[in-house]
Design a protein around this motif. Structure first.
Motif, PDB file in Angstrom:
ATOM      1  N   ALA A   1     -11.707   8.512  -6.342  1.00  0.00           N
ATOM      2  CA  ALA A   1     -10.548   7.864  -5.727  1.00  0.00           C
ATOM      3  C   ALA A   1      -9.744   8.843  -4.881  1.00  0.00           C
ATOM      4  O   ALA A   1      -9.155   8.465  -3.864  1.00  0.00           O
ATOM      5  CB  ALA A   1      -9.659   7.249  -6.806  1.00  0.00           C
ATOM      6  N   VAL A   2      -9.717  10.102  -5.291  1.00  0.00           N
ATOM      7  CA  VAL A   2      -9.013  11.128  -4.516  1.00  0.00           C
ATOM      8  C   VAL A   2      -9.862  11.548  -3.318  1.00  0.00           C
ATOM      9  O   VAL A   2      -9.381  11.624  -2.186  1.00  0.00           O
ATOM     10  CB  VAL A   2      -8.688  12.356  -5.394  1.00  0.00           C
ATOM     11  CG1 VAL A   2      -8.048  13.468  -4.554  1.00  0.00           C
ATOM     12  CG2 VAL A   2      -7.756  11.961  -6.536  1.00  0.00           C
TER      13      VAL A   2
ATOM     14  N   ASN B   1     -12.076   9.991  -1.664  1.00  0.00           N
ATOM     15  CA  ASN B   1     -12.299   8.957  -0.651  1.00  0.00           C
ATOM     16  C   ASN B   1     -11.021   8.473   0.025  1.00  0.00           C
ATOM     17  O   ASN B   1     -11.072   7.561   0.856  1.00  0.00           O
ATOM     18  CB  ASN B   1     -13.013   7.755  -1.274  1.00  0.00           C
ATOM     19  CG  ASN B   1     -14.463   8.052  -1.607  1.00  0.00           C
ATOM     20  OD1 ASN B   1     -15.054   8.986  -1.065  1.00  0.00           O
ATOM     21  ND2 ASN B   1     -15.039   7.266  -2.501  1.00  0.00           N
ATOM     22  N   THR B   2      -9.882   9.048  -0.316  1.00  0.00           N
ATOM     23  CA  THR B   2      -8.628   8.600   0.292  1.00  0.00           C
ATOM     24  C   THR B   2      -8.641   8.858   1.797  1.00  0.00           C
ATOM     25  O   THR B   2      -8.883   9.987   2.231  1.00  0.00           O
ATOM     26  CB  THR B   2      -7.428   9.351  -0.320  1.00  0.00           C
ATOM     27  OG1 THR B   2      -7.451   9.211  -1.736  1.00  0.00           O
ATOM     28  CG2 THR B   2      -6.121   8.790   0.224  1.00  0.00           C
TER      29      THR B   2
ATOM     30  N   LEU C   1      -2.424   8.748  -6.459  1.00  0.00           N
ATOM     31  CA  LEU C   1      -3.563   8.034  -5.857  1.00  0.00           C
ATOM     32  C   LEU C   1      -3.118   7.122  -4.707  1.00  0.00           C
ATOM     33  O   LEU C   1      -3.260   5.894  -4.765  1.00  0.00           O
ATOM     34  CB  LEU C   1      -4.305   7.222  -6.916  1.00  0.00           C
ATOM     35  CG  LEU C   1      -4.905   8.020  -8.078  1.00  0.00           C
ATOM     36  CD1 LEU C   1      -5.598   7.088  -9.064  1.00  0.00           C
ATOM     37  CD2 LEU C   1      -5.884   9.078  -7.567  1.00  0.00           C
TER      38      LEU C   1
ATOM     39  N   ALA D   1      -1.335  13.690  -4.460  1.00  0.00           N
ATOM     40  CA  ALA D   1      -2.580  12.992  -4.116  1.00  0.00           C
ATOM     41  C   ALA D   1      -3.406  12.719  -5.368  1.00  0.00           C
ATOM     42  O   ALA D   1      -4.071  11.686  -5.480  1.00  0.00           O
ATOM     43  CB  ALA D   1      -3.386  13.818  -3.120  1.00  0.00           C
TER      44      ALA D   1
ATOM     45  N   ASP E   1      -2.997   5.159  -1.048  1.00  0.00           N
ATOM     46  CA  ASP E   1      -4.024   4.436  -0.296  1.00  0.00           C
ATOM     47  C   ASP E   1      -4.383   5.155   0.996  1.00  0.00           C
ATOM     48  O   ASP E   1      -5.460   4.927   1.556  1.00  0.00           O
ATOM     49  CB  ASP E   1      -3.529   3.021   0.026  1.00  0.00           C
ATOM     50  CG  ASP E   1      -3.296   2.205  -1.230  1.00  0.00           C
ATOM     51  OD1 ASP E   1      -4.293   1.859  -1.890  1.00  0.00           O
ATOM     52  OD2 ASP E   1      -2.123   1.932  -1.560  1.00  0.00           O
ATOM     53  N   LEU E   2      -3.480   6.017   1.470  1.00  0.00           N
ATOM     54  CA  LEU E   2      -3.728   6.780   2.697  1.00  0.00           C
ATOM     55  C   LEU E   2      -2.813   7.993   2.703  1.00  0.00           C
ATOM     56  O   LEU E   2      -1.687   7.937   2.199  1.00  0.00           O
ATOM     57  CB  LEU E   2      -3.477   5.909   3.935  1.00  0.00           C
ATOM     58  CG  LEU E   2      -3.748   6.537   5.307  1.00  0.00           C
ATOM     59  CD1 LEU E   2      -4.401   5.516   6.244  1.00  0.00           C
ATOM     60  CD2 LEU E   2      -2.455   7.052   5.944  1.00  0.00           C
ATOM     61  N   ILE E   3      -3.309   9.087   3.280  1.00  0.00           N
ATOM     62  CA  ILE E   3      -2.531  10.322   3.367  1.00  0.00           C
ATOM     63  C   ILE E   3      -2.314  10.680   4.834  1.00  0.00           C
ATOM     64  O   ILE E   3      -3.265  10.698   5.624  1.00  0.00           O
ATOM     65  CB  ILE E   3      -3.253  11.486   2.657  1.00  0.00           C
ATOM     66  CG1 ILE E   3      -3.373  11.205   1.153  1.00  0.00           C
ATOM     67  CG2 ILE E   3      -2.513  12.807   2.885  1.00  0.00           C
ATOM     68  CD1 ILE E   3      -4.243  12.202   0.410  1.00  0.00           C
TER      69      ILE E   3
ATOM     70  N   LYS F   1       0.839  -1.191   0.000  1.00  0.00           N
ATOM     71  CA  LYS F   1       0.000   0.000   0.000  1.00  0.00           C
ATOM     72  C   LYS F   1       0.879   1.247   0.000  1.00  0.00           C
ATOM     73  O   LYS F   1       1.973   1.261   0.547  1.00  0.00           O
ATOM     74  CB  LYS F   1      -0.939  -0.014   1.202  1.00  0.00           C
ATOM     75  CG  LYS F   1      -1.988  -1.118   1.113  1.00  0.00           C
ATOM     76  CD  LYS F   1      -3.048  -0.953   2.174  1.00  0.00           C
ATOM     77  CE  LYS F   1      -4.085  -2.056   2.089  1.00  0.00           C
ATOM     78  NZ  LYS F   1      -4.821  -2.014   0.816  1.00  0.00           N
TER      79      LYS F   1
END
Length: 232
Positions: free
Chosen positions: A75-76, A78-79, A46, A42, A48-50, A3
């Protein structure tokens, strides 16, 4: 495939420190030292977590969080986002959650704790992939595995935590759930945020699914207990 974690932090020492601990657990890590660079990564990488610092040059963390949550690309938008903050006041921490952050960690922090928080979010997302969890109430349809929520045929823009809370209330329709129960069932037993974060999520959800949020019919407050999904 490992990830991908995007760490947006302007203090280089902290950013490298965080990267080391995530990489030791098998994650791929990208670093950004300011808000605009973080926003670009971001959108293009893309992740999986920020992991998002609150105080950033160019574009502060709160504004960046808001831009991500309002992004036209699902996808952006909902990160999952974990916010880093040196501010200890409850109002400051709730501000990030109010804009859609999934969790927060207060500086100074243990990088092991930060990695554990990220893993907890990933476990919840994996649990939510159960294809049998589809809930309906009139014109509201929530498909947990597909991570979609539709109202009158139109997609609802929900943050990951708002989605999890709504799905949990629907799954336990008719049952009063306390804030601590909602945290455990929706966000995971290892979530360590404030119980009041549930109130923030409920307020946002009501504005998105209720005809009159001031007089909710779907999600009702059970005084002295918490909340119950009543339905139409």
């Amino acid at each position: 495939m490992s990830k991908k974690i995007l760490v947006i932090e302007d203090e280089g020492k902290i950013a490298r420190w965080v990267r080391t601990y995530f990489e030791q657990d098998g994650f791929t890590v990208l670093l950004a030292g300011d808000g605009p660079t973080g926003l670009t990564l971001a959108q293009t990488e893309l992740p999986d977590l920020i992991v998002l610092d609150l105080n950033l040059p160019g574009l502060d963390g709160l504004e960046l969080c808001q831009k991500l949550r309002r992004h036209r690309t699902k996808a952006v938008a909902n990160t999952p986002i974990i916010m880093l903050t040196a501010r200890v006041e409850e109002a400051d921490r709730l501000a990030g959650l109010d804009l859609g952050a999934d969790d927060y960690v207060t500086k100074p922090f243990s990088p092991k704790e930060l990695v554990a928080r990220a893993k907890a979010i990933f476990r919840r997302l994996e649990r939510d992939a159960d294809p049998s969890r589809v809930f309906k109430d009139g014109d509201l349809v929530v498909d947990v595995a597909a991570h979609t929520a539709m109202l009158a045929g139109q997609p609802l823009e929900l943050t990951p935590n708002e989605f999890a809370v709504l799905a949990t209330l629907l799954e336990h329709r008719g049952k009063a759930l306390s804030r601590s129960q909602l945290i455990e069932l929706a966000l995971g037993h290892d979530y360590e945020g404030l119980e009041r974060t549930i109130d923030v999520h409920i307020r946002h959800i009501r504005h998105k699914i209720e005809a009159n949020p001031a007089q909710p019919q779907r999600i009702v407050t059970v005084f002295g207990v918490g909340y119950r999904y009543e339905g139409l």
